[in-house]
Design an enzyme around this catalytic site. Sequence first.
Site, PDB file in Angstrom:
ATOM      1  N   PHE A 168       1.108  -1.156  -0.082  1.00  0.00           N
ATOM      2  CA  PHE A 168       0.176   0.086  -0.165  1.00  0.00           C
ATOM      3  C   PHE A 168       0.620   1.138   0.019  1.00  0.00           C
ATOM      4  O   PHE A 168       1.640   1.175   0.866  1.00  0.00           O
ATOM      5  CB  PHE A 168      -1.407  -0.214   1.238  1.00  0.00           C
ATOM      6  N   GLU A 169       0.499   2.691  -1.175  1.00  0.00           N
ATOM      7  CA  GLU A 169       1.449   3.095  -0.742  1.00  0.00           C
ATOM      8  C   GLU A 169       1.841   4.328   0.358  1.00  0.00           C
ATOM      9  O   GLU A 169       3.231   4.598  -0.081  1.00  0.00           O
ATOM     10  CB  GLU A 169       1.270   4.339  -2.101  1.00  0.00           C
ATOM     11  N   PHE A 170       0.777   3.769   1.315  1.00  0.00           N
ATOM     12  CA  PHE A 170       1.365   4.887   2.778  1.00  0.00           C
ATOM     13  C   PHE A 170       2.050   3.980   3.918  1.00  0.00           C
ATOM     14  O   PHE A 170       2.597   4.402   4.354  1.00  0.00           O
ATOM     15  CB  PHE A 170       0.216   5.629   2.918  1.00  0.00           C
TER      16      PHE A 170
END
Lengths: 331, 331, 318, 318
Positions: free
Chosen positions: C51-53
């Site tokens: 997940f990009e975060f």
Amino acid sequence: MKHHQEGPFDTSQDPPTFVGSPDVEVFRSYLRQHKSFDLKEKVMSEHEAVARFVSDGDYIGFELYGTVRCPMSIAREIVRQRKKHLKVLGQGILEVDLLLAAGLVDYMDITYVGYEVYGVSPILRRAVEQGKVRTADWSNGAIAWRLKAAAMGVPFIPIRSMLGSEMLKTNGAVAMTDPYTGLEVVLLPALVLDVGIIHVHRADPYGNAQIDGIQGFAAELARASKKLIISAEEIVDPEEIRKYPERTIIPYFLVDAVVHAPFGSHPGEMAYMYERDEPHLKMYLQKIRTEEGAQEYLEEYVYSTANHEEYIEKVGGWDRMKVLSKLAVKR
Amino acid sequence: MKHHQEGPFDTSQDPPTFVGSPDVEVFRSYLRQHKSFDLKEKVMSEHEAVARFVSDGDYIGFELYGTVRCPMSIAREIVRQRKKHLKVLGQGILEVDLLLAAGLVDYMDITYVGYEVYGVSPILRRAVEQGKVRTADWSNGAIAWRLKAAAMGVPFIPIRSMLGSEMLKTNGAVAMTDPYTGLEVVLLPALVLDVGIIHVHRADPYGNAQIDGIQGFAAELARASKKLIISAEEIVDPEEIRKYPERTIIPYFLVDAVVHAPFGSHPGEMAYMYERDEPHLKMYLQKIRTEEGAQEYLEEYVYSTANHEEYIEKVGGWDRMKVLSKLAVKR
Amino acid sequence: MKREYTPTELLICLAARLFEDRTTAFIGTGIPMLAAALARKLYTPNLVPIFEFGGVGSPLEYLPRAVGEARTFHRAIWAAGICEIMETSQRGLVEYGFLGAAQIDPYGNLNTTVIGSYDHPKVRLPGAGGGNDVGSLCWRTIILMKHEKHRFVERLDFLTTPGYLEGGDSREKAGLPKGSGPYRVVTNLAVLGFDEKTKRMKLLSLNPGVTVEQVIENTGFELIIPDQVEVNDPPTEEELRVLREEIDPEGFYLETVSGQALDFVTFHCRKSRKTATVAIQRDRTGRIVDVLACSATDQECEQECQEAILKGMFKDNP
Amino acid sequence: MKREYTPTELLICLAARLFEDRTTAFIGTGIPMLAAALARKLYTPNLVPIFEFGGVGSPLEYLPRAVGEARTFHRAIWAAGICEIMETSQRGLVEYGFLGAAQIDPYGNLNTTVIGSYDHPKVRLPGAGGGNDVGSLCWRTIILMKHEKHRFVERLDFLTTPGYLEGGDSREKAGLPKGSGPYRVVTNLAVLGFDEKTKRMKLLSLNPGVTVEQVIENTGFELIIPDQVEVNDPPTEEELRVLREEIDPEGFYLETVSGQALDFVTFHCRKSRKTATVAIQRDRTGRIVDVLACSATDQECEQECQEAILKGMFKDNP
């Protein structure tokens, strides 16, 4: 590279200047003059923190994003104090939309403002489509990397995304050929913020802060900010920090204000502590569909509550917070 | 910018190439082909790890430095297996000096090889002054930043140190003017290692690793390495990793081998666990003053011990290790 | 027996079948989450969600509803930050990424910024987000689209995320990673790919019941149509069962009949003589189907309340 | 009463008096550690020690013997990494840094790389280490030198760490941070600074008993000699007491009579009938003065052993 006229890049200056300056020399002098290495207590209310450290016209950046670990109690206080002509980093969503709805924003470096599965933001749409806010567009990585460049103390950082994108026309970043490999890279200008605002799991009274779970871009934003406001779920004894110094994400000397804000991310969530308040969010999303609804929401939940405590009472009180805690996924 | 003939920079190529390549395109393809996302156990002996993942001619980097968290059990095994024509990052000290003394090194990117309060390294002096090893010189920050550039997947990183230094003539890095501020910066070429070797406090059998205390440049080196060997004081249950995922410094998919090496940093120290072995160090420093002494040391403590267990017995056994643990400063 | 399924379910299943095992995939909110979860259960058990975060390698025991929330890193291998994740991708370690867009052109370039001009947009879209990074840095991107003429356009209003730019080797020439780019476009009508040389969009296979003509009609540019076009299998019974019963049993994303929503009620507890806040779940008809948590801490009390609340008795319990 | 002190102690005291409170200083092994610790105790209680490998803000309750060891971050505020620390300095947050060198030139440029030519060095020195970063990025550097003609040279064999380069504004023009640079040179003979305009080295004050002529004689280039040259105060009684008794009581760095060294002995414990390893401390004469730790875990036993070991009884205790 042609630069977009309305963008952040002023080519009339030599060298050209950005909204959100990459001038690390100015930043160096600011930090030398203003940051204190004294171990002094900085705990204060949202009201005091915003009154002292946010000014009209400031460039503000919020961490994190969406409904996750958002410094909402500080964002609401900025709206209450009606700080004007702000520039904002368009990454936070609930925070940024509050400021947009209150008409406080002149300029945005935007990467994404939307509600994921719940779709586009009507507040953003109205603000931009009616020409109330100037924008420059960046990728999500680019925004974080621009802060990273400032955090590193260098005027730019090379990346391999954003190449071939028309966003470069809106934001004025330039590309160059790497002298070593011949590869093309985009040079992102460093982004120095006037005010950084971060919500953390715990901090000591000096501002030493720890974050559980994903780290977002807290480290980078804290280091890229001239002024830094930390809100924390919990204020802990400094000895807890000293026992595990490798867990310090933000060292105290970067911090100007420490605000004790339990459930400060509401209606967003806080990892391992509490769930986001889905019913409140849905009500909010329903309201903001119209300009009138958005103003009603601001009136009821921001202007007519004097502080974070009153806000919590208004949205369901500590009982509701307790239930949100129970709903959270634990370690 | 003129380039030093003996340096790492080959200007006969276009674009010029470095020892320790900045070619992030080649690195991308390598990682895609060779890194596995399977959760498979990788625990093996020093012997197997070195035999499988270190080859003659490889460019090797050790983390950390001096007598702190050094992967000595792996370094000794490389000497035992007499891997030749190595290139090394001249940052580790005990490790690098062992390889130099054994005559295994052809080239070094050096920042500092010495014994702090105990002075210069006679092994380094002999190797360089007798022309046995080619060098290029960098600052300590520059070495870590070059790994950081590779870790970021970009061919270079700008910095503000090394400007005006003659080191640039030895290492071939170039300077440029920042297009945004007009500031001069040095562009450090990314450094991709063939083999990275890191000693950690704990890892699970897949290679997920945690480090206590200072982080050195473990994160950067792990990410900049084609092949990665981790040695760990303790092998832990994967659930311990999953419980605190923010403490993972090195995720498993970067790791090729996990070696269980209690007191693996001896005669160096391990934060919160054991002290460095000062008497052994002093004896070692006495020995290495002469070429003959250095060879005697290698013979006694490396060649004539078959593995890490035998080495520990030779230097005083587990009783001595226990005492070193008791001497350590705790949290 | 004809299986009933929604267009969303079809998209999820088509996407889930595209992965290679032992790789990583960038997961966005919605269909990508469900497709990755489905693939992990049925086809590629070693697919690692990223997940990009910051969340990497969570077994996804709880279905996430946002890309940064705690569920994306519950029992994860690694909880990192945005820069770390994007750099992992820049370094070539992320194989797949999902993208959505308002517009797509023949070379897989995408617009998620504005409809109309940038300065005076008719519609301001949410923006690039991580999409541009995913589309630039992953090896293979899978684009999920509604197949409509005004979305499949010859010329984008704004090029947010690069596909193959002007085709041929122009993507690589622009400096984007060699060998990377759009892999598939999955729509409600078909699955499309890209010609190896020209990099123009090419029809690969039709969804059940769809004709080549329908695809052409709904595409605003000339598609490469091969002689042989296969037909995609509809969602299998197993795919649908896993999706509905194991992955999204509460119907947060899938519009299933069992769909549930969280709500809060206050309830006066007779035992403690206190007013408590209770989290409940309602089905689509508004009926309370579950009691999740209560601000009162007494266990026995909770059970008593639970029964009363399920019966709707809190209404006349002020 | 004339106080006795060593040249090292004088250097430490002179350096310790230079700091400004509420700032940070990069600490290297040896004299800088002692100077910073002394300054914290007597002059600048809020001086924050920062070590290039990651330790920040340790109260330094245990005197470190290496820049990365656990003592540098014991009860620290922050245990970071090298890049973090160097970037903190690059961002302008580190005020002071200490530097040493084999050679220094009139503009405070330093050589720590080679004596002779780079290709065929007469002496290979340890290298730049963090010195180049400290000298480039801190606001003010304090250079510690032995004052000898062959060390204070007109032209360096190799320019490792920039001072003011060719003087004037050449440091800033090279891109190094505005307003940064060498602040003081502290030697066994004098304290020196730099002319504000030309940036050439200038005598500021003499150490007790040293003449201007001696300084000139031991400097290989022309120094700026002002009309008035002050004389530095010798170490005060308090400085010496704190240094010797509180900061380095074991004499690890200071050559005090109480100087002690760690050693190991094996000892046959009669009670447990086992051979134990024991860490002891010897004074400079070899006499055992302390028993630090034993591999046996029994407390009572340890005490018994302790007495025996202190009496040297382990020797005839096989």
